[in-house]
Design a protein around this motif. Sequence first.
Motif, PDB file in Angstrom:
ATOM      1  N   SER A 115       0.823  -1.199   0.000  1.00 27.09           N
ATOM      2  CA  SER A 115       0.000   0.000   0.000  1.00 27.09           C
ATOM      3  C   SER A 115       0.868   1.264   0.000  1.00 27.09           C
ATOM      4  CB  SER A 115      -0.915  -0.023   1.230  1.00 27.09           C
ATOM      5  OG  SER A 115      -1.533   1.231   1.392  1.00 27.09           O
ATOM      6  N   ALA A 116       1.888   1.289   0.859  1.00 25.01           N
ATOM      7  CA  ALA A 116       2.769   2.461   0.935  1.00 25.01           C
ATOM      8  C   ALA A 116       3.474   2.683  -0.397  1.00 25.01           C
ATOM      9  CB  ALA A 116       3.789   2.273   2.060  1.00 25.01           C
ATOM     10  N   ALA A 117       3.935   1.607  -1.014  1.00 21.49           N
ATOM     11  CA  ALA A 117       4.638   1.720  -2.295  1.00 21.49           C
ATOM     12  C   ALA A 117       3.693   2.265  -3.367  1.00 21.49           C
ATOM     13  CB  ALA A 117       5.195   0.357  -2.710  1.00 21.49           C
ATOM     14  N   HIS A 118       2.484   1.734  -3.375  1.00 18.98           N
ATOM     15  CA  HIS A 118       1.487   2.147  -4.363  1.00 18.98           C
ATOM     16  C   HIS A 118       1.131   3.627  -4.227  1.00 18.98           C
ATOM     17  CE1 HIS A 118      -2.001   1.971  -6.964  1.00 18.98           C
ATOM     18  NE2 HIS A 118      -2.738   2.447  -5.986  1.00 18.98           N
ATOM     19  N   LEU A 119       1.107   4.126  -2.971  1.00 17.68           N
ATOM     20  CA  LEU A 119       0.650   5.494  -2.722  1.00 17.68           C
ATOM     21  C   LEU A 119       1.776   6.530  -2.772  1.00 17.68           C
ATOM     22  CD1 LEU A 119      -1.930   4.723   0.108  1.00 17.68           C
ATOM     23  CD2 LEU A 119      -2.413   5.313  -2.266  1.00 17.68           C
ATOM     24  N   GLY A 120       2.998   6.074  -3.055  1.00 13.00           N
ATOM     25  CA  GLY A 120       4.040   7.064  -3.304  1.00 13.00           C
ATOM     26  C   GLY A 120       5.158   7.161  -2.294  1.00 13.00           C
ATOM     27  N   ALA A 121       5.342   6.133  -1.469  1.00 13.30           N
ATOM     28  CA  ALA A 121       6.456   6.162  -0.517  1.00 13.30           C
ATOM     29  C   ALA A 121       7.795   6.071  -1.259  1.00 13.30           C
ATOM     30  CB  ALA A 121       6.342   5.009   0.477  1.00 13.30           C
ATOM     31  N   SER A 122       8.858   6.624  -0.630  1.00 16.59           N
ATOM     32  CA  SER A 122      10.201   6.551  -1.216  1.00 16.59           C
ATOM     33  C   SER A 122      11.012   5.418  -0.614  1.00 16.59           C
ATOM     34  CB  SER A 122      10.982   7.838  -0.963  1.00 16.59           C
ATOM     35  OG  SER A 122      10.186   8.965  -1.108  1.00 16.59           O
ATOM     36  N   TYR A 123      10.728   5.094   0.642  1.00 13.79           N
ATOM     37  CA  TYR A 123      11.387   3.961   1.281  1.00 13.79           C
ATOM     38  C   TYR A 123      10.465   3.420   2.375  1.00 13.79           C
ATOM     39  CZ  TYR A 123      12.612   6.679   5.480  1.00 13.79           C
ATOM     40  OH  TYR A 123      12.537   7.415   6.634  1.00 13.79           O
ATOM     41  N   LEU A 124      10.772   2.232   2.876  1.00 15.59           N
ATOM     42  CA  LEU A 124       9.971   1.614   3.928  1.00 15.59           C
ATOM     43  C   LEU A 124      10.783   1.512   5.206  1.00 15.59           C
ATOM     44  CD1 LEU A 124       8.551  -1.321   1.766  1.00 15.59           C
ATOM     45  CD2 LEU A 124       7.420   0.868   2.269  1.00 15.59           C
ATOM     46  N   GLY A 125      10.193   1.918   6.325  1.00 18.27           N
ATOM     47  CA  GLY A 125      10.788   1.665   7.628  1.00 18.27           C
ATOM     48  C   GLY A 125      10.135   0.392   8.145  1.00 18.27           C
ATOM     49  N   VAL A 126      10.907  -0.674   8.280  1.00 23.95           N
ATOM     50  CA  VAL A 126      10.310  -1.979   8.585  1.00 23.95           C
ATOM     51  C   VAL A 126      10.652  -2.400  10.018  1.00 23.95           C
ATOM     52  CG1 VAL A 126      10.278  -4.425   7.978  1.00 23.95           C
ATOM     53  CG2 VAL A 126      10.336  -2.683   6.178  1.00 23.95           C
ATOM     54  N   GLY A 127       9.625  -2.662  10.808  1.00 21.20           N
ATOM     55  CA  GLY A 127       9.881  -3.078  12.181  1.00 21.20           C
ATOM     56  C   GLY A 127       8.582  -3.206  12.957  1.00 21.20           C
ATOM     57  N   HIS A 128       8.722  -3.318  14.300  1.00 17.25           N
ATOM     58  CA  HIS A 128      10.037  -3.355  14.903  1.00 17.25           C
ATOM     59  C   HIS A 128      10.594  -4.778  14.865  1.00 17.25           C
ATOM     60  CE1 HIS A 128       6.855  -3.843  17.860  1.00 17.25           C
ATOM     61  NE2 HIS A 128       7.677  -4.432  18.691  1.00 17.25           N
ATOM     62  N   ILE A 129      11.871  -4.865  14.530  1.00 17.47           N
ATOM     63  CA  ILE A 129      12.500  -6.168  14.306  1.00 17.47           C
ATOM     64  C   ILE A 129      12.677  -6.915  15.632  1.00 17.47           C
ATOM     65  CG2 ILE A 129      14.516  -7.364  13.341  1.00 17.47           C
ATOM     66  CD1 ILE A 129      12.965  -5.738  11.246  1.00 17.47           C
ATOM     67  N   TYR A 130      13.222  -6.219  16.621  1.00 17.51           N
ATOM     68  CA  TYR A 130      13.452  -6.816  17.955  1.00 17.51           C
ATOM     69  C   TYR A 130      12.688  -6.012  19.001  1.00 17.51           C
ATOM     70  CZ  TYR A 130      17.478  -8.923  15.566  1.00 17.51           C
ATOM     71  OH  TYR A 130      18.291  -9.600  14.700  1.00 17.51           O
ATOM     72  N   MET A 131      12.663  -6.547  20.218  1.00 16.58           N
ATOM     73  CA  MET A 131      12.106  -5.796  21.341  1.00 16.58           C
ATOM     74  C   MET A 131      12.877  -4.493  21.496  1.00 16.58           C
ATOM     75  SD  MET A 131       9.621  -7.369  22.814  1.00 16.58           S
ATOM     76  CE  MET A 131       9.542  -6.932  24.551  1.00 16.58           C
ATOM     77  N   THR A 132      12.177  -3.437  21.836  1.00 17.52           N
ATOM     78  CA  THR A 132      12.853  -2.154  21.966  1.00 17.52           C
ATOM     79  C   THR A 132      12.277  -1.352  23.118  1.00 17.52           C
ATOM     80  OG1 THR A 132      13.114   0.013  20.938  1.00 17.52           O
ATOM     81  CG2 THR A 132      11.341  -1.353  20.103  1.00 17.52           C
ATOM     82  N   GLY A 133      13.152  -0.648  23.809  1.00 17.64           N
ATOM     83  CA  GLY A 133      12.708   0.187  24.912  1.00 17.64           C
ATOM     84  C   GLY A 133      12.480   1.622  24.477  1.00 17.64           C
ATOM     85  N   SER A 134      12.924   1.966  23.250  1.00 15.69           N
ATOM     86  CA  SER A 134      12.855   3.361  22.818  1.00 15.69           C
ATOM     87  C   SER A 134      11.432   3.825  22.532  1.00 15.69           C
ATOM     88  CB  SER A 134      13.700   3.575  21.573  1.00 15.69           C
ATOM     89  OG  SER A 134      15.054   3.346  21.866  1.00 15.69           O
ATOM     90  N   LYS A 135      10.607   2.910  22.073  1.00 13.91           N
ATOM     91  CA  LYS A 135       9.230   3.293  21.781  1.00 13.91           C
ATOM     92  C   LYS A 135       8.308   2.300  22.464  1.00 13.91           C
ATOM     93  CE  LYS A 135      10.452   4.658  17.089  1.00 13.91           C
ATOM     94  NZ  LYS A 135      10.031   4.574  15.688  1.00 13.91           N
ATOM     95  N   GLU A 136       7.203   2.792  22.986  1.00  8.02           N
ATOM     96  CA  GLU A 136       6.252   1.873  23.593  1.00  8.02           C
ATOM     97  C   GLU A 136       5.512   1.142  22.479  1.00  8.02           C
ATOM     98  OE1 GLU A 136       4.519   5.193  25.393  1.00  8.02           O
ATOM     99  OE2 GLU A 136       6.512   5.469  26.228  1.00  8.02           O
ATOM    100  N   LYS A 137       5.624  -0.172  22.511  1.00  8.05           N
ATOM    101  CA  LYS A 137       5.008  -0.966  21.447  1.00  8.05           C
ATOM    102  C   LYS A 137       3.942  -1.880  22.024  1.00  8.05           C
ATOM    103  CE  LYS A 137       7.467   0.483  18.009  1.00  8.05           C
ATOM    104  NZ  LYS A 137       6.838   1.277  16.962  1.00  8.05           N
ATOM    105  N   SER A 138       2.807  -1.943  21.327  1.00  6.40           N
ATOM    106  CA  SER A 138       1.754  -2.823  21.785  1.00  6.40           C
ATOM    107  C   SER A 138       1.780  -4.143  21.015  1.00  6.40           C
ATOM    108  CB  SER A 138       0.396  -2.143  21.606  1.00  6.40           C
ATOM    109  OG  SER A 138       0.264  -1.683  20.284  1.00  6.40           O
ATOM    110  N   THR A 139       2.630  -4.227  20.001  1.00  7.46           N
ATOM    111  CA  THR A 139       2.675  -5.447  19.198  1.00  7.46           C
ATOM    112  C   THR A 139       4.003  -6.168  19.411  1.00  7.46           C
ATOM    113  OG1 THR A 139       3.499  -4.131  17.355  1.00  7.46           O
ATOM    114  CG2 THR A 139       1.150  -4.571  17.402  1.00  7.46           C
ATOM    115  N   GLU A 140       4.026  -7.435  19.011  1.00  7.72           N
ATOM    116  CA  GLU A 140       5.233  -8.257  19.129  1.00  7.72           C
ATOM    117  C   GLU A 140       6.233  -7.865  18.041  1.00  7.72           C
ATOM    118  OE1 GLU A 140       6.017 -10.848  21.417  1.00  7.72           O
ATOM    119  OE2 GLU A 140       4.420  -9.725  22.424  1.00  7.72           O
ATOM    120  N   PRO A 141       7.528  -8.068  18.300  1.00 11.99           N
ATOM    121  CA  PRO A 141       8.529  -7.827  17.248  1.00 11.99           C
ATOM    122  C   PRO A 141       8.263  -8.727  16.040  1.00 11.99           C
ATOM    123  CG  PRO A 141       9.580  -8.274  19.373  1.00 11.99           C
ATOM    124  CD  PRO A 141       8.129  -8.534  19.559  1.00 11.99           C
ATOM    125  N   ILE A 142       8.575  -8.232  14.849  1.00 12.13           N
ATOM    126  CA  ILE A 142       8.283  -9.035  13.652  1.00 12.13           C
ATOM    127  C   ILE A 142       9.448  -9.957  13.274  1.00 12.13           C
ATOM    128  CG2 ILE A 142       6.626  -7.358  12.749  1.00 12.13           C
ATOM    129  CD1 ILE A 142       8.793  -6.451  10.747  1.00 12.13           C
TER     130      ILE A 142
END
Lengths: 205, 222
Positions: A115-142
């Motif tokens: 969807s992002a590519a179709h709508l005109g994104a220039s790059y993808l930020g893909v994550g979160h790969i591992y557990m992280t303390g920097s941002k509060e995440k409600s989902t599991e790492p991918i």
Amino acid sequence: MTLPRRLLCFITDEDSSCPVELARMALAGGAGMVQLRRKKAYGRELYEWAVRIQELCRQNRAIFIVNDRVDIALAMHADGVHLGQQDLPVEAARHLLGKDALIGVSVSSPEEAASAAHLGASYLGVGHIYMTGSKEKSTEPIGTASIRPISQVSALPVIAIGGITRDNASLVMKAGASGIAVISAISANRNPEVATRELITIIRQ
Amino acid sequence: MVIVPEIAFMPEKRTTLPRLMMVSSGNEHLHSNPGVALSQTGVLGRSAPVIFQLREKGIDTGTLYRLSCLIAPAIEASGSILCINERFDIALASGAAGVHLPESSAPPDVVRKTAPSLITGRSVHSLASALADAEAGLDYLLFGPVFHTPSKEPFGPPQGLVKLREVCRSVSIPVFAVGGITPERSPACIEQGAYGVAALAPFLDLPKLPDTINRFQSTLPA
């Protein structure tokens, strides 16, 4: 604008008193891109920081983008923005910023990537790969195994994010990422400049 | 040969601002149904034009954008003006006519230059800020809190009518009074030189909303 390969993006942390100093150190260590991300900052602070970080990026021939705030990016002619799934839609941002702007979009599945590519994104930020303390995440790492299926739905560069350190950066690159984005691996290190240089050495191997 | 002045072909530029500003509730949520702002703006076609300031700090950018897209057409069709708080990117993307800058925003002259098509106003809480902003080419100022109001406590004690008059006399652009404003207090603000008034709480009683707007309008110059 296109992204260089094997890019290290430094994202400013939420808590340091001055994100400009950290950006300066990351750039001195060779970071190719800085993303100003301060969800709780006033517009005035954000603008002042952005002006100073943009100048540092120019001096270091690095890319400067702003998280979420397309208004701030427009006001200072930043290279682009990074948008989360809860931010302005990509097509609206593209309309405002023009065809040359760099627009990154956070995705965590092949569907969001398509969807992002179709709508005109220039790059993808893909994550979160591992557990992280920097941002509060409600989902599991991918996990690193999710990188390739996401990178295969489009030709867009994939910048992996979330819990990436010098211990796992190599695995992330081997899993198909074209670059990495980090906050705490640089900001929480005693020597942010050295930490940046080490990460760059790893992702360029 | 007849020379037709070029001005005759210029699109009509909006020169007069409405004198009443409704500030949104601040309580919009992603799934609130039908949503206070949607109900408030739904009655605007039946009253004199207002400025509707969408000021919702509790929702994310995407939700704010969708809400703005949802209410912008009805507001503009009624001759009223939608001003988005701070985020002129959302104003531009959603078809809102204006942006309202808080005092803590990016520099107003920069915003003005970046988004020249937007009606641009700003909140000020001192005479010094008002004077600085009047130089930035803004369309209006919002000064307050004039009276005591719980929602504006972060901005300090009430400024009062004397300071309102000082600000109104010191700048040449329209000044709206805000903070504890009711239809009863509105005439005093106009007497001090305010161009108009702004409020939030009086517009939360939805069944009475058309009546409340009319009561405000009757206190304001035509």
